[in-house]
Design a protein around this motif. Structure first.
Motif, PDB file in Angstrom:
ATOM      1  N   ARG B  45      98.421  14.379  62.811  1.00  0.00           N
ATOM      2  CA  ARG B  45      99.499  13.493  62.377  1.00  0.00           C
ATOM      3  C   ARG B  45     100.684  13.541  63.335  1.00  0.00           C
ATOM      4  N   LEU B  46     100.962  14.749  63.845  1.00  0.00           N
ATOM      5  CA  LEU B  46     102.107  14.902  64.744  1.00  0.00           C
ATOM      6  C   LEU B  46     101.821  14.310  66.124  1.00  0.00           C
ATOM      7  N   GLY B  47     100.531  14.269  66.498  1.00  0.00           N
ATOM      8  CA  GLY B  47     100.190  13.800  67.835  1.00  0.00           C
ATOM      9  C   GLY B  47     100.317  14.929  68.830  1.00  0.00           C
ATOM     10  N   SER B  48     101.506  15.474  68.926  1.00  0.00           N
ATOM     11  CA  SER B  48     101.763  16.570  69.854  1.00  0.00           C
ATOM     12  C   SER B  48     102.987  17.313  69.354  1.00  0.00           C
ATOM     13  N   ALA B  49     102.963  18.650  69.477  1.00  0.00           N
ATOM     14  CA  ALA B  49     104.074  19.441  68.932  1.00  0.00           C
ATOM     15  C   ALA B  49     104.146  20.778  69.630  1.00  0.00           C
ATOM     16  N   ASN B  50     105.345  21.314  69.749  1.00  0.00           N
ATOM     17  CA  ASN B  50     105.473  22.673  70.226  1.00  0.00           C
ATOM     18  C   ASN B  50     105.321  23.628  69.026  1.00  0.00           C
ATOM     19  N   ILE B  51     105.258  24.910  69.338  1.00  0.00           N
ATOM     20  CA  ILE B  51     104.950  25.879  68.294  1.00  0.00           C
ATOM     21  C   ILE B  51     105.993  25.884  67.183  1.00  0.00           C
ATOM     22  N   THR B  52     107.246  25.858  67.570  1.00  0.00           N
ATOM     23  CA  THR B  52     108.316  25.918  66.582  1.00  0.00           C
ATOM     24  C   THR B  52     108.254  24.747  65.611  1.00  0.00           C
ATOM     25  N   HIS B  53     108.081  23.553  66.141  1.00  0.00           N
ATOM     26  CA  HIS B  53     108.056  22.387  65.261  1.00  0.00           C
ATOM     27  C   HIS B  53     106.831  22.393  64.364  1.00  0.00           C
ATOM     28  N   TRP B  54     105.714  22.767  64.955  1.00  0.00           N
ATOM     29  CA  TRP B  54     104.476  22.789  64.184  1.00  0.00           C
ATOM     30  C   TRP B  54     104.579  23.823  63.053  1.00  0.00           C
ATOM     31  N   ALA B  55     105.163  24.976  63.366  1.00  0.00           N
ATOM     32  CA  ALA B  55     105.314  26.016  62.349  1.00  0.00           C
ATOM     33  C   ALA B  55     106.209  25.533  61.215  1.00  0.00           C
ATOM     34  N   ARG B  56     107.296  24.872  61.558  1.00  0.00           N
ATOM     35  CA  ARG B  56     108.187  24.364  60.522  1.00  0.00           C
ATOM     36  C   ARG B  56     107.456  23.358  59.656  1.00  0.00           C
ATOM     37  N   TYR B  57     106.745  22.474  60.333  1.00  0.00           N
ATOM     38  CA  TYR B  57     105.978  21.433  59.644  1.00  0.00           C
ATOM     39  C   TYR B  57     104.984  22.057  58.672  1.00  0.00           C
ATOM     40  N   ALA B  58     104.380  23.173  59.067  1.00  0.00           N
ATOM     41  CA  ALA B  58     103.358  23.828  58.254  1.00  0.00           C
ATOM     42  C   ALA B  58     103.946  24.800  57.242  1.00  0.00           C
TER      43      ALA B  58
END
Lengths: 146, 146
Positions: B45-58
């Motif tokens: 869904r994000l397409g592309s993400a760095n670790i920090t953003h992905w972690a927040r999202y999750a």
DNA sequence: AGTTACACAGTGTATATACACTATACCACG
DNA sequence: CGTGGTATAGTGTATATACACTGTGTAACT
């Protein structure tokens, strides 16, 4: 920004993680994590139990219980029964830890109930218990599960 | 015989474990665990993400995400973006795994909804989402939490 | 006595999770 | 230029969990 998942599993996993963190924090003054308090309170109710029975009681795999017990033993909270080397009971320290933790747990319970409201708190218990029967079709789940 | 705990936390933890096992089993043909599918679907869904953003999202700790990503990378399911070495995207294999898993996930969702009933299924999502706001007072929880 | 079956304990390996800490890199300001 | 602050990545260590497998001891049957 946290995503709103529509997955039952993901939502439940996240909620469990959040609630575990909350209870861990509430129990920190007693030196116990939520999972540890749960295990010690179970053993307190059982009086004495071998690993297999305790694991079943807790709804955990036996191998998980072996390792959980090792941690509790290393901290002196549980000890093998004198007669049988295979059953465990709370040590005096374990008993003391449970007594320290009990009012903290009760406070966390009440605060959560107040925050959720009685209706959602009741639904949480009811639905969680139903879900626990998913993998144990023989006890109360209705047999055929899905 | 499994005990009936009155602890919100213990019940929720057990329910999450049981449901995770169920979803793990449902997704096994796709070679993914429930937590992994959840992460890959988020990245999709994000397409592309760095670790920090992905972690927040999750809703996970960053350090947890570092290790989760390592496993997914080792299996070739995600890969660093070419331009930036800090963002990740699904690899073709990861894309394929998500596509294999999606119908299995949908089936597990529908089966669970049918087993719980629509009312409890809805309550499960609603209450789980409320609980997730316990540790993030700034987003939707009402600020003061307890 | 031998072997077979069962119950129980324990280990190997893997995943998923967090907190505390360290490392890096970039940028802005004096 | 240096220095300090923010953002990001990463490691050390610990807990919690499961599945697959191995070890051990006992009892029962032939």
């Amino acid at each position: 920004m946290r995503v709103q998942s529509s997955c039952y599993c993901t939502n439940l996993r996240r909620a469990a993680g959040t609630l575990t963190d909350r209870y861990d924090e509430a129990l920190r003054p007693a030196g116990l994590r939520a999972a540890q308090y749960s295990l010690l309170a179970q053993l307190s109710r059982l009086g004495s139990a071998n690993i297999t029975h305790w694991a079943r009681y807790a709804g955990l795999d036996r191998s998980t219980m072996v390792r959980n017990i090792r941690l509790l033993r290393d901290r002196g909270l549980v000890e093998p029964d004198v007669g049988s080397g295979k059953t465990f009971r709370l040590s005096p320290e374990g008993q003391a830890a449970v007594e320290r933790a009990a009012p903290l747990w009760a406070k966390a319970q009440e605060e959560l109930r107040a925050w959720l409201g009685q209706a959602d708190a009741d639904a949480l218990i009811r639905i969680s218990r139903r879900l626990q029967t998913l993998d144990t079709p023989e006890e109360g789940g209705g047999g055929h599960a899905l």
